[in-house]
Design a protein around this motif. Structure first.
Motif, mmCIF file in Angstrom:
data_model
loop_
_atom_site.group_PDB
_atom_site.id
_atom_site.type_symbol
_atom_site.label_atom_id
_atom_site.label_comp_id
_atom_site.label_asym_id
_atom_site.label_seq_id
_atom_site.Cartn_x
_atom_site.Cartn_y
_atom_site.Cartn_z
ATOM 1 N N ILE A 275 0.836 -1.203 0.000
ATOM 2 C CA ILE A 275 0.000 0.000 0.000
ATOM 3 C C ILE A 275 0.869 1.250 0.000
ATOM 4 O O ILE A 275 0.638 2.199 -0.768
ATOM 5 N N LEU A 276 1.883 1.275 0.846
ATOM 6 C CA LEU A 276 2.772 2.433 0.893
ATOM 7 C C LEU A 276 3.540 2.605 -0.411
ATOM 8 O O LEU A 276 3.776 3.726 -0.878
ATOM 9 N N GLY A 277 3.955 1.488 -1.021
ATOM 10 C CA GLY A 277 4.705 1.576 -2.271
ATOM 11 C C GLY A 277 3.878 2.160 -3.397
ATOM 12 O O GLY A 277 4.340 2.995 -4.164
ATOM 13 N N PHE A 278 2.598 1.717 -3.501
ATOM 14 C CA PHE A 278 1.742 2.237 -4.574
ATOM 15 C C PHE A 278 1.340 3.678 -4.328
ATOM 16 O O PHE A 278 0.889 4.365 -5.259
ATOM 17 N N ALA A 279 1.493 4.174 -3.114
ATOM 18 C CA ALA A 279 1.195 5.577 -2.832
ATOM 19 C C ALA A 279 2.304 6.507 -3.309
ATOM 20 O O ALA A 279 2.160 7.727 -3.207
ATOM 21 N N GLY A 280 3.407 5.982 -3.824
ATOM 22 C CA GLY A 280 4.485 6.812 -4.373
ATOM 23 C C GLY A 280 5.256 7.592 -3.334
ATOM 24 O O GLY A 280 5.370 8.817 -3.447
ATOM 25 N N PRO A 281 5.837 6.953 -2.328
ATOM 26 C CA PRO A 281 6.571 7.699 -1.306
ATOM 27 C C PRO A 281 7.919 8.179 -1.824
ATOM 28 O O PRO A 281 8.586 7.492 -2.608
ATOM 29 N N VAL A 282 8.306 9.366 -1.401
ATOM 30 C CA VAL A 282 9.589 9.970 -1.771
ATOM 31 C C VAL A 282 10.229 10.508 -0.496
ATOM 32 O O VAL A 282 9.610 11.272 0.256
ATOM 33 N N TRP A 283 11.474 10.097 -0.246
ATOM 34 C CA TRP A 283 12.192 10.537 0.939
ATOM 35 C C TRP A 283 12.820 11.916 0.681
ATOM 36 O O TRP A 283 13.589 12.087 -0.241
ATOM 37 N N LYS A 284 12.442 12.889 1.497
ATOM 38 C CA LYS A 284 12.909 14.262 1.377
ATOM 39 C C LYS A 284 12.736 14.777 -0.054
ATOM 40 O O LYS A 284 13.697 15.081 -0.752
ATOM 41 N N PRO A 285 11.500 14.881 -0.523
ATOM 42 C CA PRO A 285 11.269 15.373 -1.897
ATOM 43 C C PRO A 285 11.669 16.825 -2.021
ATOM 44 O O PRO A 285 11.658 17.588 -1.056
ATOM 45 N N ALA A 286 12.016 17.212 -3.263
ATOM 46 C CA ALA A 286 12.365 18.608 -3.518
ATOM 47 C C ALA A 286 11.125 19.468 -3.353
ATOM 48 O O ALA A 286 10.051 19.134 -3.860
ATOM 49 N N LEU B 143 14.570 10.777 -2.835
ATOM 50 C CA LEU B 143 14.772 9.350 -3.055
ATOM 51 C C LEU B 143 13.421 8.667 -3.185
ATOM 52 O O LEU B 143 12.593 8.704 -2.255
ATOM 53 N N ASP B 144 13.186 8.057 -4.322
ATOM 54 C CA ASP B 144 11.915 7.363 -4.562
ATOM 55 C C ASP B 144 11.953 6.028 -3.819
ATOM 56 O O ASP B 144 12.801 5.165 -4.090
ATOM 57 N N LEU B 145 11.025 5.852 -2.877
ATOM 58 C CA LEU B 145 10.975 4.637 -2.059
ATOM 59 C C LEU B 145 10.032 3.588 -2.622
ATOM 60 O O LEU B 145 9.842 2.543 -1.992
ATOM 61 N N ARG B 146 9.447 3.853 -3.777
ATOM 62 C CA ARG B 146 8.444 2.930 -4.312
ATOM 63 C C ARG B 146 9.035 1.547 -4.567
ATOM 64 O O ARG B 146 8.487 0.525 -4.133
ATOM 65 N N GLY B 147 10.155 1.503 -5.260
ATOM 66 C CA GLY B 147 10.755 0.206 -5.574
ATOM 67 C C GLY B 147 11.220 -0.528 -4.330
ATOM 68 O O GLY B 147 11.096 -1.763 -4.235
ATOM 69 N N TRP B 148 11.766 0.229 -3.369
ATOM 70 C CA TRP B 148 12.230 -0.418 -2.145
ATOM 71 C C TRP B 148 11.073 -1.066 -1.372
ATOM 72 O O TRP B 148 11.205 -2.193 -0.859
ATOM 73 N N LEU B 149 9.947 -0.379 -1.269
ATOM 74 C CA LEU B 149 8.822 -0.924 -0.512
ATOM 75 C C LEU B 149 8.192 -2.120 -1.225
ATOM 76 O O LEU B 149 7.804 -3.096 -0.578
ATOM 77 N N ILE B 150 8.087 -2.056 -2.540
ATOM 78 C CA ILE B 150 7.550 -3.214 -3.265
ATOM 79 C C ILE B 150 8.487 -4.407 -3.146
ATOM 80 O O ILE B 150 8.056 -5.561 -2.998
ATOM 81 N N GLY B 151 9.798 -4.157 -3.177
ATOM 82 C CA GLY B 151 10.747 -5.248 -2.957
ATOM 83 C C GLY B 151 10.647 -5.828 -1.561
ATOM 84 O O GLY B 151 10.751 -7.053 -1.366
ATOM 85 N N LEU B 152 10.433 -4.957 -0.557
ATOM 86 C CA LEU B 152 10.263 -5.446 0.819
ATOM 87 C C LEU B 152 9.011 -6.294 0.934
ATOM 88 O O LEU B 152 9.012 -7.336 1.620
ATOM 89 N N ALA B 153 7.926 -5.881 0.268
ATOM 90 C CA ALA B 153 6.705 -6.679 0.302
ATOM 91 C C ALA B 153 6.934 -8.052 -0.315
ATOM 92 O O ALA B 153 6.450 -9.072 0.202
#
Length: 638
Positions: A75-86, A605-615
């Motif tokens: 769910i978090l990955g599909f929401a498009g999380p970005v760490w410290k976005p510009a 930093l785009d966290l989408r791929g990391w969260l989907i990989g964790l899932a």
């Protein structure tokens, strides 16, 4: 975009699915593993015994935790999380994206598209309309504002063009439908272009300018007796090499040479370096393009045309004049006219043919019937230029002389000598569709003697230069893939003063440039020349683009340089091939009163791929845990 601490979410509405996690936990908790039925007759013997390993009534807590965490990560990955976005410094009103789309925008085009897409996502999440201005010179009318989601596909399909960035001429008309409170994101290529200041003044309000990533470089051909390249750059650091790309002996395009930039001179923030083209003629004639290494844009490419090729010209004639009589030599003026722009070789006819020249010039030579090698050379594509003289005029078999564009009368014509009644003839203006079109004829250029051509139905078609009495001065005819050209006067000042005029140099240069050109049909020879037809065009990245439905370009528009309808490329006009190259002078843009977005600012930093990989990892652990539990029950039963 929704910001929660240092994390931003591009599609925050998906986070609402997190509310279903407690319900999912209860469902998994209430549903134990399905029991397995085992039929065994000796079960009656086990009555009254207590099983030390009973089957669990509920799923183990750690397995439940793995499954819930895996779903939460999805769910978090599909929401498009970005760490410290510009941070988006633009306004929150209706969005206008201005994209510089000329060749200078090509090197970092993917980054530009990504930045514009992020702005569209912001406008879509805020429910604001958006418009896209592509500054390629093709936008017309008022800019339409529409839902931001409808512009994403158009933005992804955009490509830079092979000419300079161009803005609409009337900013007020283009912004007539713009809503109030406009927020502008300007993706600049870093250079100043006509109309940019007017557009900046018309926009007003909140304007955020995104400068380019890295320097802008351009390459330009400097014509002259010794052609050179000029490289311009918006940085003063060491510049990359220039690659000379051409055809190898097998006809395969490859790198033929590397040219090193020289010392640079800076002017208003732009550094200019001159690069001489010091290459052998055999190598230079095979070059099809020059390009700056590692810089993909049409402005960093110079296409080679007829002006760059240095022909190899062979001179054959009687050059036995003494030092004091050098001005009487029929080859003296030919050397002076051809030496600055060609590679000259001299010798006998058999010797120069072995050197495979592009052009052979014969000064008052006869008796070519016994040399079949010369005819074969012309038929294979060579250009043979012949000059008349006393020896040809005195020949009683001049009408049978081969390798002439027209049949000649014996004896010649003296129209300005001491024993003639006439006056020397001037040269008539050149035809607009001939090889000498546009050359100015000096009033004092006269001809005193000439060889006359026998009347023939095609004599007018083969005449490319005339005297004032309409008699031929220069005639031409195709032979196989080559050409035969005859000057009906001498190559020195014996019969005319043409050889000592600047017009002679220009005429020889024009003729030499037509060397190695296939024989043209009569329709092509007499076609009107106010238009240029494209043969090869480039895209904004400097790559060869597909030529679909080519349209002729008017000579007036062609002289203005690359533009919509006339991209950078190679164009043919009659027998001439000319290149439109996009590179040229550059000027840095000035942005007073705007918000400048740092080009080097990290977008987060785009966290989408990391969260989907964790899932995926948690689901794999869940499968392993379930298999381990099933195996433990089997051991207990055994």
């Amino acid at each position: 975009m929704l910001l929660i601490g240092p994390i931003g979410f591009l599609t925050p509405w998906i986070l609402s699915a997190l509310a279903a996690l407690p319900v999912l936990w209860l469902i998994l908790r209430a549903m134990p593993p399905s029991p397995r039925l085992v039929r065994f007759p000796g079960t009656r013997l086990l009555l009254g015994l207590k099983d030390p390993h009973p089957v669990a009534r509920h799923t183990p807590w750690w397995l439940l935790l793995l499954r819930v965490l895996a779903i939460a990560a999805l769910i978090l990955g599909f929401a498009g999380p970005v760490w410290k976005p510009a941070p988006d410094e633009g306004g929150q009103g209706p969005l206008l994206i201005v994209m510089d789309a000329g060749w200078a925008a090509a090197p970092d085009w993917p980054q530009r598209q990504a930045r514009a897409l992020r702005a569209l996502d912001r406008a879509a999440s805020a429910g604001q309309p958006a418009a896209l201005l592509v500054a390629d010179g093709r936008a017309e009318g008022a800019l339409p504002f529409m839902p931001a989601t409808q512009l994403a596909a158009q933005l992804r399909a955009l490509r830079p063009v092979a000419w300079e960035t161009r803005y609409p001429a009337d900013p007020d008309a283009a912004l007539s439908d713009a809503p109030a409170g406009l927020s502008v994101l300007w993706l600049s290529d870093g250079l100043d272009h006509p109309g940019r200041a007017e557009w900046l003044a018309a926009l007003g309000g909140t304007v955020t300018v995104v400068p380019p990533e890295g320097p802008r470089l351009s390459l330009e051909l400097v014509p002259g007796d010794q052609p050179a390249l000029r490289m311009r750059s918006t940085t003063a650091t060491a510049e990359p090499e220039v690659l000379a790309i051409g055809l190898d002996p097998q006809g395969t395009p490859r790198e033929l040479a590397r040219l090193q930039p020289g010392d640079g001179a800076e002017d208003a923030g732009v550094t200019s370096r001159l690069i001489p083209i010091t290459l052998p003629s055999e190598l230079r004639n095979r070059i099809t393009r020059f390009e700056i290494q590692g810089h993909s844009s049409a402005g960093a490419v110079v296409l080679a045309d007829d002006s760059l090729r240095r022909r190899k010209v062979a001179l054959v004639g009687d050059d036995r004049a003494s030092e004091g009589q050098r001005l009487l030599s029929p080859l003296h003026y030919l050397r002076r006219a051809l030496m600055p722009t060609t590679d000259l070789i001299e010798g006998g006819l058999a010797d120069v043919l072995q050197a495979t020249p592009d052009v052979i010039v014969l000064a008052d030579q006869l008796g070519l019937a016994d040399d079949p090698a010369l005819r074969e050379w012309v038929e294979a594509g060579g250009l043979l230029i012949r000059f008349a003289g006393p020896r040809m005029a005195a020949s009683d078999r001049l009408g049978e002389e081969p390798l002439l564009p027209v049949r000649l009368r014996a004896g010649g014509r003296d129209i300005g000598g001491a024993l003639s009644w006439g006056e020397p003839r001037t040269i008539a203006p050149f035809a607009a569709d001939g090889p000498f079109a546009g050359l100015a004829v000096p009033e004092d250029a006269t001809v005193r003697a000439q060889l006359l051509a026998e009347p023939a139905p095609d004599l007018a078609d083969r005449t490319i230069a005339r005297l004032s009495d309409s008699t031929p001065l220069v005639t031409r005819a195709p032979l196989g893939q080559g050409q035969l050209v005859l000057f009906h006067t001498t190559a020195n000042a014996e019969w005319s003063n043409l050889a000592i005029s600047g017009l002679f140099v220009e005429m020889m240069d024009r003729l030499v440039r037509t060397a190695r050109v296939s024989a043209a049909t009569p329709e092509a020879e007499h076609a009107e020349q106010p238009f240029w037809l494209p043969e090869l065009v480039l895209d904004g990245f400097g790559r060869v683009a597909e030529l679909t439905d080519p349209a002729p370009v008017a000579a007036v528009d062609f002289a203005r340089g690359p533009a919509p309808g006339a991209p950078a490329g190679l164009y043919r006009g009659g027998e001439r091939v000319a290149a439109l190259n996009a590179g040229g002078p550059m000027a840095l843009a000035d942005w007073p009163g705007v918000r400048m977005e740092r080009a080097a600012q990290a977008p987060g930093l785009d966290l989408r791929g990391w969260l989907i990989g964790l899932a995926a990892l948690l689901l794999a652990l869940d499968a392993l845990g379930s298999a381990w539990l099933a195996r433990g029950r089997q051991r207990a039963l055994a």
